[in-house]
Design a protein around this motif. Structure first.
Motif, short mmCIF file in Angstrom:
data_model
loop_
_atom_site.label_atom_id
_atom_site.label_comp_id
_atom_site.label_asym_id
_atom_site.label_seq_id
_atom_site.Cartn_x
_atom_site.Cartn_y
_atom_site.Cartn_z
N TYR A 1 62.83 50.28 62.53
CA TYR A 1 64.01 49.45 62.28
C TYR A 1 63.58 47.99 62.22
CZ TYR A 1 64.28 48.15 67.25
OH TYR A 1 64.02 47.67 68.50
N ASP B 1 65.17 59.54 54.60
CA ASP B 1 64.81 58.12 54.61
C ASP B 1 64.76 57.58 53.18
OD1 ASP B 1 64.54 58.00 57.40
OD2 ASP B 1 62.54 58.89 57.26
N SER C 1 64.26 57.13 60.05
CA SER C 1 64.75 57.91 61.19
C SER C 1 64.15 59.31 61.20
CB SER C 1 66.27 58.00 61.14
OG SER C 1 66.67 58.71 59.98
N PRO D 1 68.34 49.96 60.33
CA PRO D 1 67.52 51.15 60.51
C PRO D 1 66.82 51.46 59.19
CG PRO D 1 69.85 51.72 60.45
CD PRO D 1 69.77 50.23 60.37
N TYR E 1 59.75 56.35 63.01
CA TYR E 1 61.02 55.73 63.39
C TYR E 1 60.82 54.22 63.28
CZ TYR E 1 64.74 53.89 66.31
OH TYR E 1 65.80 53.17 66.77
#
Length: 152
Positions: A70, A95, A91, A88, A68
């Motif tokens: 960002y 991706d 996730s 972002p 994850y």
């Protein structure tokens, strides 16, 4: 009192500027904010206009898994904030970035061919802060300050 101030100033860490581009009409430098990161950045050719494509590259070794991720990118022009965006990146589902899912300690090499069609015709000094956070604890894995001086 004056001696104490001089003594304390001697222990203020100085950021090392790394040259990405230094031409008569353009200067681009970066420095690390926070901890030192094993990171390199490059831009070839050293131009910054709307039509020209440039090759951007970056290499780094993350200190955490990249499941994850960002990024926060802030830009100032002559001390006025002109942009503040959160992107972002990873996730865990569909991706777009190849480094998503990389494990701690892997060498990540990024390359992108880009042009800047929305670049304003504004000359002067732009500064920006690029911060990348990863994991559920949102650990900062990259923090870089950029300085761009468009001279003509």
């Amino acid at each position: 009192m004056f001696t104490i101030i001089i003594f304390l100033i001697g222990f203020v860490p100085v950021k090392t500027k790394h040259v990405v581009c230094d031409e008569p009409n353009l200067e681009l430098y970066y420095s690390f904010c926070g901890e030192s990161f094993v990171t390199t950045a490059a831009m070839k050719p050293c131009v910054f206009n709307r039509q020209e494509y440039v090759n951007l590259s970056m290499t780094f070794i993350p200190r955490t898994n990249l499941d994850y991720v960002y990024a926060i990118f802030e830009v100032w022009h002559n001390s006025f904030k002109v942009s503040d965006a959160t992107y972002p990146m990873c996730s865990g589902v569909d991706d777009d970035f190849s480094f998503c899912g990389a494990l701690k300690g892997e060498t990540i090499k990024l390359f992108k061919r880009e042009h800047f069609p929305r670049l304003p015709d504004v000359k002067g000094v732009f500064t920006s802060k690029f911060r990348v956070f990863a994991g559920l604890k949102e650990e900062q894995i990259i923090c870089i300050d950029f300085m761009l001086n468009i001279k003509e």
